[in-house]
Scaffold this motif. Sequence first.
Motif, PDB file in Angstrom:
ATOM      1  N   ILE A   1     -30.888  27.934 -43.806  1.00 27.98           N
ATOM      2  CA  ILE A   1     -30.217  27.015 -42.970  1.00 27.98           C
ATOM      3  C   ILE A   1     -28.901  27.032 -42.549  1.00 27.98           C
ATOM      4  CG2 ILE A   1     -30.271  24.498 -42.292  1.00 27.98           C
ATOM      5  CD1 ILE A   1     -33.095  25.338 -42.201  1.00 27.98           C
ATOM      6  N   VAL A   2     -28.101  27.374 -43.488  1.00 28.95           N
ATOM      7  CA  VAL A   2     -26.556  27.352 -43.314  1.00 28.95           C
ATOM      8  C   VAL A   2     -26.346  28.764 -42.488  1.00 28.95           C
ATOM      9  CG1 VAL A   2     -24.466  27.709 -44.250  1.00 28.95           C
ATOM     10  CG2 VAL A   2     -26.041  25.983 -45.242  1.00 28.95           C
ATOM     11  N   LEU A   3     -26.958  29.590 -42.854  1.00 29.64           N
ATOM     12  CA  LEU A   3     -26.895  31.012 -42.259  1.00 29.64           C
ATOM     13  C   LEU A   3     -27.409  31.108 -40.747  1.00 29.64           C
ATOM     14  CD1 LEU A   3     -27.484  33.534 -45.126  1.00 29.64           C
ATOM     15  CD2 LEU A   3     -25.209  33.050 -44.163  1.00 29.64           C
ATOM     16  N   SER A   4     -28.231  30.315 -40.685  1.00 31.07           N
ATOM     17  CA  SER A   4     -28.921  30.232 -39.178  1.00 31.07           C
ATOM     18  C   SER A   4     -27.997  29.383 -38.304  1.00 31.07           C
ATOM     19  CB  SER A   4     -30.211  29.669 -39.380  1.00 31.07           C
ATOM     20  OG  SER A   4     -30.846  29.317 -37.962  1.00 31.07           O
ATOM     21  N   LEU A   5     -27.177  28.382 -38.867  1.00 30.06           N
ATOM     22  CA  LEU A   5     -26.615  27.587 -38.098  1.00 30.06           C
ATOM     23  C   LEU A   5     -25.129  28.562 -37.719  1.00 30.06           C
ATOM     24  CD1 LEU A   5     -25.316  24.964 -36.821  1.00 30.06           C
ATOM     25  CD2 LEU A   5     -24.696  24.365 -38.878  1.00 30.06           C
ATOM     26  N   LEU A   6     -24.757  29.236 -38.707  1.00 33.08           N
ATOM     27  CA  LEU A   6     -23.444  30.242 -38.481  1.00 33.08           C
ATOM     28  C   LEU A   6     -23.863  31.228 -37.423  1.00 33.08           C
ATOM     29  CD1 LEU A   6     -20.736  31.209 -39.065  1.00 33.08           C
ATOM     30  CD2 LEU A   6     -21.876  32.666 -41.060  1.00 33.08           C
ATOM     31  N   LEU A   7     -25.345  31.834 -37.419  1.00 29.42           N
ATOM     32  CA  LEU A   7     -25.658  32.798 -36.717  1.00 29.42           C
ATOM     33  C   LEU A   7     -25.780  32.171 -35.057  1.00 29.42           C
ATOM     34  CD1 LEU A   7     -27.084  35.458 -35.825  1.00 29.42           C
ATOM     35  CD2 LEU A   7     -29.034  34.671 -36.409  1.00 29.42           C
ATOM     36  N   TRP A   8     -26.361  30.990 -35.090  1.00 28.42           N
ATOM     37  CA  TRP A   8     -26.439  30.534 -33.574  1.00 28.42           C
ATOM     38  C   TRP A   8     -25.030  30.337 -33.128  1.00 28.42           C
ATOM     39  CZ3 TRP A   8     -30.530  31.778 -31.122  1.00 28.42           C
ATOM     40  CH2 TRP A   8     -31.563  31.616 -31.822  1.00 28.42           C
ATOM     41  N   SER A   9     -24.219  29.570 -33.981  1.00 26.84           N
ATOM     42  CA  SER A   9     -22.907  29.504 -33.478  1.00 26.84           C
ATOM     43  C   SER A   9     -22.075  30.607 -33.070  1.00 26.84           C
ATOM     44  CB  SER A   9     -21.801  28.868 -34.580  1.00 26.84           C
ATOM     45  OG  SER A   9     -22.412  27.523 -35.047  1.00 26.84           O
ATOM     46  N   ILE A  10     -22.163  31.844 -33.886  1.00 23.39           N
ATOM     47  CA  ILE A  10     -21.618  33.004 -33.130  1.00 23.39           C
ATOM     48  C   ILE A  10     -22.148  33.536 -32.130  1.00 23.39           C
ATOM     49  CG2 ILE A  10     -21.022  35.367 -33.686  1.00 23.39           C
ATOM     50  CD1 ILE A  10     -20.911  34.389 -37.027  1.00 23.39           C
ATOM     51  N   LEU A  11     -23.712  33.494 -31.994  1.00 23.35           N
ATOM     52  CA  LEU A  11     -24.203  33.699 -30.844  1.00 23.35           C
ATOM     53  C   LEU A  11     -23.743  33.027 -29.568  1.00 23.35           C
ATOM     54  CD1 LEU A  11     -27.917  34.461 -32.161  1.00 23.35           C
ATOM     55  CD2 LEU A  11     -26.476  36.351 -31.104  1.00 23.35           C
ATOM     56  N   ALA A  12     -23.559  31.723 -29.649  1.00 25.18           N
ATOM     57  CA  ALA A  12     -23.504  30.896 -28.672  1.00 25.18           C
ATOM     58  C   ALA A  12     -21.757  31.348 -28.101  1.00 25.18           C
ATOM     59  CB  ALA A  12     -23.287  29.461 -28.840  1.00 25.18           C
ATOM     60  N   LEU A  13     -21.032  31.460 -29.305  1.00 26.63           N
ATOM     61  CA  LEU A  13     -19.563  31.843 -28.803  1.00 26.63           C
ATOM     62  C   LEU A  13     -19.739  33.128 -28.127  1.00 26.63           C
ATOM     63  CD1 LEU A  13     -17.763  31.209 -32.147  1.00 26.63           C
ATOM     64  CD2 LEU A  13     -17.208  30.268 -29.874  1.00 26.63           C
ATOM     65  N   GLY A  14     -20.531  33.983 -28.380  1.00 26.91           N
ATOM     66  CA  GLY A  14     -20.444  35.458 -27.634  1.00 26.91           C
ATOM     67  C   GLY A  14     -21.032  35.093 -26.163  1.00 26.91           C
ATOM     68  N   GLU A  15     -22.430  34.256 -26.109  1.00 24.14           N
ATOM     69  CA  GLU A  15     -23.129  34.193 -24.735  1.00 24.14           C
ATOM     70  C   GLU A  15     -22.360  33.180 -23.797  1.00 24.14           C
ATOM     71  OE1 GLU A  15     -27.501  33.485 -24.786  1.00 24.14           O
ATOM     72  OE2 GLU A  15     -27.469  34.217 -26.555  1.00 24.14           O
ATOM     73  N   GLU A  16     -21.731  32.369 -24.365  1.00 22.32           N
ATOM     74  CA  GLU A  16     -20.950  31.475 -23.369  1.00 22.32           C
ATOM     75  C   GLU A  16     -19.611  32.049 -23.087  1.00 22.32           C
ATOM     76  OE1 GLU A  16     -22.007  28.622 -22.166  1.00 22.32           O
ATOM     77  OE2 GLU A  16     -24.005  29.291 -22.780  1.00 22.32           O
ATOM     78  N   GLY A  17     -19.018  32.711 -24.084  1.00 23.26           N
ATOM     79  CA  GLY A  17     -17.848  33.458 -23.724  1.00 23.26           C
ATOM     80  C   GLY A  17     -17.921  34.477 -22.630  1.00 23.26           C
ATOM     81  N   LEU A  18     -19.088  35.034 -22.749  1.00 21.73           N
ATOM     82  CA  LEU A  18     -19.434  36.262 -21.579  1.00 21.73           C
ATOM     83  C   LEU A  18     -19.845  35.676 -20.429  1.00 21.73           C
ATOM     84  CD1 LEU A  18     -19.945  39.283 -21.131  1.00 21.73           C
ATOM     85  CD2 LEU A  18     -22.297  38.855 -22.141  1.00 21.73           C
ATOM     86  N   ASN A  19     -20.585  34.576 -20.214  1.00 22.34           N
ATOM     87  CA  ASN A  19     -21.245  33.940 -19.231  1.00 22.34           C
ATOM     88  C   ASN A  19     -20.451  32.929 -18.581  1.00 22.34           C
ATOM     89  OD1 ASN A  19     -24.090  35.269 -18.785  1.00 22.34           O
ATOM     90  ND2 ASN A  19     -24.112  34.700 -20.884  1.00 22.34           N
ATOM     91  N   ARG A  20     -19.589  32.414 -19.344  1.00 24.25           N
ATOM     92  CA  ARG A  20     -18.622  31.099 -18.904  1.00 24.25           C
ATOM     93  C   ARG A  20     -17.215  31.311 -19.052  1.00 24.25           C
ATOM     94  NH1 ARG A  20     -23.681  29.406 -17.952  1.00 24.25           N
ATOM     95  NH2 ARG A  20     -24.482  29.946 -19.948  1.00 24.25           N
ATOM     96  N   GLY A  21     -16.820  32.316 -19.719  1.00 28.58           N
ATOM     97  CA  GLY A  21     -15.351  32.642 -20.018  1.00 28.58           C
ATOM     98  C   GLY A  21     -14.612  33.058 -19.041  1.00 28.58           C
ATOM     99  N   TYR A  22     -13.733  33.935 -19.496  1.00 29.16           N
ATOM    100  CA  TYR A  22     -12.620  34.778 -18.504  1.00 29.16           C
ATOM    101  C   TYR A  22     -13.464  35.324 -17.229  1.00 29.16           C
ATOM    102  CZ  TYR A  22      -8.790  37.533 -16.863  1.00 29.16           C
ATOM    103  OH  TYR A  22      -7.721  38.097 -16.195  1.00 29.16           O
TER     104      TYR A  22
END
Length: 293
Positions: A135-156
């Motif tokens: 569960i802890v690793l899953s939360l970490l994974l989803w957080s990193i994926l969210a950083l990547g997807e949002e950074g790509l789609n709604r970042g610079y």
Amino acid sequence: MRSIFSASGSGGRGVAVRNLVLYLLIAFAGGIMVSSISRFLFHGSLLALAHRGLTGQIMRALLLLLGFVALPTIVLLKLNREPYTYSGWNTDGWPIYAIHGFLSGALLMGGIAIIIGPPRISHMVHQPATVWPDIVLSLLLWSILALGEEGLNRGYAFVQMARALSFWPATLLGSAVFAAEHLPNPGESLMGVINAGLLGSVLSYALYRTGSVWFSVSFHASWNFFQTSVFGLANSGSATGTGLLHVIPTGPRWLTGGSTGPEASVLVIPACLILTGLIRGITAGRPHGQMDT
């Protein structure tokens, strides 16, 4: 105060287009770079890492975040001598936005889960030695994926596109791209793709209201984490098999999302409306998309 989405005249719009193209080129090079790193350090491709359990998926997500978001953003900020706030990663008030985003994702997904099938305690809860680390690793994974997807789609890149086209046309185009990114997901459906576009539009609106991606990142991570690891529901057709709670969807496909999961449910539409209201509420009185220069 100046909006991060404003560009002065045709010259400013031209610079924005140039920056967007440069971002895509650098991201392409970054993808090649992190693919090489994966093969050198982990003796496998990025795709192969996705099949090596949660640890492998986390390493893959970190590499994708580095190549497609961090590298092109940092290079262009340095090249253009722009403040980091112009990348969409403004840290002004970010803990508050992140908390609100996480709670919004949890509450909305929780409401959907209750409607499509009452959650029950999963047998996995009685195996703490195996489930809680995942569960802890899953939360970490989803957080990193969210950083990547949002950074790509709604970042610079999105900010530059908004400067070139203006905000709302950029939102429509960006949301269409975000929806299309879900097409390769196994078990994805047309309704799921449409809902992804709707959610993408609302998360872009969060960027407009807050001037940063932090609400969107936190919401994205929370939405996926509670959907999969808490309620054990399918995500774009991919079943997790592990959840603190167990939800058996009951009802027609249009309500439950069927095998695709709740992201293909009609309930996502009112969830988007509620989320829009929440975003307006927490940003009341704030100049939209603005920050100190």
